[in-house]
Design an enzyme around this catalytic site. Structure first.
Site, short mmCIF file in Angstrom:
data_model
loop_
_atom_site.label_atom_id
_atom_site.label_comp_id
_atom_site.label_asym_id
_atom_site.label_seq_id
_atom_site.Cartn_x
_atom_site.Cartn_y
_atom_site.Cartn_z
N GLY A 291 0.82 -1.34 -0.06
CA GLY A 291 -0.15 0.07 0.00
C GLY A 291 0.89 1.25 0.05
CB SER A 292 -0.06 4.47 1.37
OG SER A 292 -1.21 4.45 0.48
CB THR A 293 4.50 1.97 3.11
OG1 THR A 293 4.13 0.74 2.62
CG2 THR A 293 3.98 2.18 4.46
#
Lengths: 618, 373
Positions: A291-293
């Site tokens: 995801g956004s990491t």
């Protein structure tokens, strides 16, 4: 009185005749006198020999009692002897024992020597009640030469069995692996089989080393940090009724893993079946869409290849259509965003646009350089293989990989890659072995130190103003990035089941430690308004970890600055919305107009958890 | 005790003619034995399930009679010594035969005979009487050419050796062989034969090694101190080292608690741990005093029988002490042998008291006038 009287004068020699009472002594004749002369001369020799022998014994007495020549050999014989066991200890970086071997005895029988199997079985059961009566009776009655009855007797059990006095029962020296830390380091250390060979984890990876040298094997793990991470992950998994989770602390300068926890875990002293889900090491073996990491890699690559700078703006005013797949922002701002804003609001659209501008080849090359496309080199055998589009890296892949979908890596991949971004741009392999102070660790440059500083600035902004606020601990200058990835089930993204993570580091002006927490399928609680994103689930766990390990590593929290407004800014409450800690931005960026940006924060930080719903699979 | 020089009573004459220094040394050794039994035996007694002072009481019960036997035997005339020994050697041979048939088995060997509630070890009475009887045979052979004294003495040795080895008791066999060898040597054995005997002795030792398994084991342990079975000797050495020069104090010993034969064969180790090396050296000096002084006094003795008999008895005393102490200090392979007068053991204490009493009787100062009158 003299001790040893001299021989009396020759006068008055007489023979044995005087033994006959009242027979007068006569002067001895030549033969008898000769016999006596020889006897007397030899008597002196015998007396001298005895005297010398007693003297030698006295010397030896003093030698044994006062000096200790040769006694070292004897003491060696009787002392508790580390070479009695065949497998070396495993210890943490400070020498705390993580795995050790205890000498035990194994009970076996030679059934042919057993006179009465029934009596013997009854007696044996009276002291070893956990034995199976039917099996023992069958074994003792058999015609086999040799049967094992019980492994790893305690000294007391051995004494009791010995006291039974049953002929035909014998003991064999054996050893048993013991893990004093219980479930704390279970996955990493691994297990041995009944023959004391390593079958998983460090026990397997270093099997030869552990069996060839009695010197303890020292790992980079710090058991105190391990305890802290274990507590935090277990707490988060329990509180959010999650399936599992993992946590890692890494020294960003060296790649040393200081703590690594996977949950659910198990007690290695009493391990479950080999296929039990608890045996799975999520931290090294689980491959997940992060995801956004991943937006950190996206930004770093865009900076590196000139596709963007800190000041670049990308249009996130409406959903992005990539060849028919629609990319949404969860916390949509519906306007043009700067790069810091893309990170702060975790905008999928912005991240995708950055990646598309850079191009698939550069994105792929960059991810390869930070290790995301190959299994890691790490000292456990359980290493997951990343999943990504092998042959057909299309624009939609580029767009979704920018925000961490369509590519799956292990949590260890993520923390190692992010450590490279913030450690001046040098990638180091992760390692479980301690790095001596001052040693140079080989690595390769992936971005410039300038870009590394910009990434640190972005991570700090996320914690100060964005989705990472719950990770803030005043004085530690924490930076980080949330991640919330939806689960793919049967080829479809599954609504509401997510993996929530928070990738953090501190202190952001010169990071020393990277911390990652990932919680698998958490469920929101009343306290989190039913929300289960990284910001609500993983970020507070990271905050707990950092606030506890900071003092352990001698880190002195920085005093809050800019306190002219009165009370400490952190006192504004748990949500940290008004945290005014100054941005610990690299000096080279000071005055560039990016130090404080008047970004209005939404009341509830939301991660872009719903991102990619429409881009799932095609 | 004091007697006038002119006192001509039996005790009066005894007092002025007996070797009072040696007598004192022997009584001192018996006393030391009692004290050390207090130190060494309670742990062993408890291990055997007996009262802690079981061996102490028994050592006291035997210690005072032993002193009486010592003093009483020293009152005998040489002729009485010879007659007593002639009867004693026959009686003990018979008992040793009986032991082989109905003996009590203690510690893996049948050496004891139970008579009227007392366990008697006949070999302890065989050794001194044997020493006196073969001295008689050797001296007769020397003084009366044609008398087969040497053959008789050697046959008696063979008989004793067979009976002892059957028990089996290699240690006692070694002692009687030593007594026989020393007496034969003093009786004028040609030096060539001395060399032959030494070779035969070596052959005998090698033979014992191959004939008896426990001898092989003990020799192996002597050369490999880390073998499992040399536990006892190694614990003994550690005990002595633990004690150091001055010892850890009476009752303070720790290693004595785990020494299986602390009260018998390894009592010197207990003495070393609790009373120190200096006391042990003093004990060694007492043994040396008795043996060397006894042998030296014989230099002014003109009677060959007395020279041989007393030498044999002092040799028995000295050899047993040397074998015991050398074993404890790991100077030779382990040999079950008591320390004369000091180790616990009724038969050995009383038997040794008889031996030394007879030796004192034989070494009493005699004046030619006494017999000539």
């Amino acid at each position: 009185m003299t001790l040893f009287p001299p021989r009396r004068g020759a006068s008055g020699l007489h023979t044995g005749n005087d033994l006959q009472a009242n027979v007068p002594a006569v002067r001895i004749d030549g033969v008898k006198a000769g016999a006596l002369a020889v006897g007397h001369a030899r008597l002196v020799a015998v007396a001298v020999a005895f005297g010398l022998t007693f003297g030698a014994i006295a010397v030896r007495m003093v030698d044994v009692g006062v000096f200790s020549h040769g006694l070292g050999l004897l003491y060696y014989h009787a002392s508790a002897n580390p070479t009695d066991v065949s497998r070396a200890d495993i210890v943490d970086r400070n020498g705390v024992v993580l795995a050790t071997s205890l000498p035990t005895v194994t009970l076996y029988a030679r059934p042919k020597e057993i006179q009465n199997p029934v009596t013997a079985t009854n007696k044996l059961l009276s002291v070893l009640p956990d034995l199976n009566r039917a099996k023992v009776l069958a074994d003792l009655s058999s015609h086999r030469y040799f049967v094992y009855l019980h492994r790893d007797l305690t000294p007391h059990q051995q004494y009791l069995v010995n006291a039974l006095g049953i002929p035909g029962l014998h003991f064999q020296k054996d050893e048993r692996r013991v893990y004093p830390q219980g479930d704390l380091v279970a996955h990493l250390i691994g297990l041995t089989n009944i023959d004391n060979r390593g079958i998983s984890g460090v026990e397997k990876e270093f099997d030869k080393r552990l069996r060839s040298s009695h010197k303890p094997l020292r790992l980079s793990i710090d058991i105190r940090m391990q305890q802290v991470v274990h507590d935090a992950v277990k707490n988060a998994v329990t509180r959010f009724s999650a399936v599992g989770g993992c946590g890692i602390i890494m020294n960003v300068d060296t790649g040393e893993v200081l703590a690594m926890v996977s949950f659910p875990d198990f007690d290695p002293n009493n391990p479950p079946a080999p296929n039990d889900p608890a045996m799975f090491n999520r931290a090294t073996d689980g491959v997940y869409e992060m995801g956004s990491t991943f937006k950190l890699f996206d930004a770093a690559a865009a900076f590196k290849y000139g596709a963007a700078t800190l000041e670049s703006k990308f249009d996130a005013s409406h959903p992005l259509d990539v060849n028919g797949a629609i990319i949404h922002d969860f916390d949509a701002q519906n306007r043009v965003l700067t790069v810091p804003e893309i990170l702060i609001y975790s905008s999928n659209i912005g991240a995708a646009r950055m990646a598309l501008k850079m191009g698939a080849d550069k994105q792929r090359a960059f991810l390869k350089s930070v290790g995301m496309l190959a299994p890691l080199h790490f000292q456990v055998p359980e290493l997951g293989m990343p999943l990504y589009p092998r042959h057909d890296w299309r624009p939609i892949n580029t767009a979704t990989i920018a925000f961490g979908h369509g590519i799956s890596v292990t949590p260890l991949h993520l923390i190692t890659g992010v450590s490279a971004l913030i450690d001046g741009g040098i990638y180091h392999n992760p390692t479980l072995l301690p790095v001596p102070p001052g040693a140079t660790v080989p690595g390769h440059r992936v971005i410039s130190t300038k870009i590394s500083g910009e990434i640190r600035y972005l991570m700090r902004q996320v914690v100060l103003k964005g989705t990472g606020k719950f990770a803030n601990v005043p004085g530690y200058d924490i930076g980080g990035k949330t991640g919330t990835a939806e689960l793919v089930v049967n080829g479809r993204y599954k609504n509401h089941d997510v993996r929530s993570s928070f990738m953090a580091a501190f202190p952001m002006n010169d990071p020393r430690y990277a911390v990652l927490v990932l919680i698998d399928q958490p469920h929101g609680t009343k306290a989190t308004y039913g929300l289960n994103e990284g910001a609500w689930v993983a970020a507070p766990a990271v905050a707990r970890i950092i606030s506890r390990i900071g003092p352990m590593v001698g880190f002195v929290p920085r005093k809050p600055q800019g306190t002219a407004r009165g009370p400490r800014p952190a006192s504004h409450g748990h949500r940290g919305i008004a945290d005014t800690n100054r941005v610990s931005r690299p000096a080279k960026h000071n005055g560039a107009g990016t130090g404080r940006r008047g970004i209005a924060l939404s009341s509830v930080p939301r991660d872009s958890s719903m991102e990619g719903r429409h881009v799932a699979t095609d | 005790m004091s007697f006038e020089r002119t006192d001509t009573s039996t005790l009066g004459r005894w007092w002025w003619t007996v070797d009072r220094l040696s007598l004192g040394a022997m009584i001192l050794l018996i006393g030391i034995g009692m004290v050390l039994t207090f130190s060494a035996s309670p742990a062993v007694a408890v291990r055997f399930g007996l009262g802690p002072y079981h061996f102490v009481k028994r050592q006291l019960i035997f210690g005072f009679p032993a002193m009486l036997v010592l003093a009483g035997a020293s009152l005998l005339t040489p002729l009485q010594v010879r007659r007593l020994s002639a009867i004693g050697v026959m009686a003990s041979v018979m008992m040793m035969v009986v032991v082989l048939v109905i003996g009590s088995d203690i510690g893996g060997a049948a050496r004891w005979l139970t008579l009227a509630g007392l366990s008697i070890q006949p070999s302890e009475f065989f050794k001194p009487t044997f020493a006196v009887v073969i001295a008689w045979m050797f001296s007769e052979a020397r003084l009366h050419p044609g008398f087969p004294g040497r053959q008789i003495a050697t046959a008696l040795l063979a008989l004793g050796a067979v009976l002892l080895l059957a028990e089996p008791d290699v240690g006692q066999t070694l002692i009687i062989s030593g007594i026989w060898g020393i007496e034969f040597f003093l009786a004028g054995l040609p030096l060539v034969m001395v060399g032959v005997l030494i070779l035969l002795g070596a052959a005998g030792a090698v033979g014992a090694y191959f004939a008896f398994h426990h001898v092989q084991v003990r020799v192996a342990h002597f050369f490999d101190p880390r073998a499992d079975g040399s536990y006892q000797v190694i614990t003994a050495l550690k005990a002595i080292h633990h004690g150091g020069l001055f010892g850890v104090g009476p009752g303070e010993g720790r290693l004595k608690l785990i020494l299986p034969d602390a009260h018998t064969d390894f009592i010197l180790a207990v003495a070393g741990e609790e009373f120190g090396v200096l006391v042990c050296v003093a004990v060694i000096a007492l043994f040396a005093l008795v043996v060397v002084r006894g042998l030296s006094r014989l230099n002014r003795e003109d009677n060959l029988f007395i020279v041989l008999a007393a030498s044999g008895l002092f040799s028995q005393f000295g050899l047993e002490a040397i074998v015991n102490m050398a074993t404890t200090l790991r100077l030779m392979p382990a040999k079950g042998m008591t320390l004369p007068f000091i180790s616990y053991g009724g038969s050995s204490t009383v038997g040794m008291a008889l031996a030394m009493g007879m030796a004192l009787a034989l070494t009493r100062t005699r004046y030619p006038a006494e017999g000539a009158s």
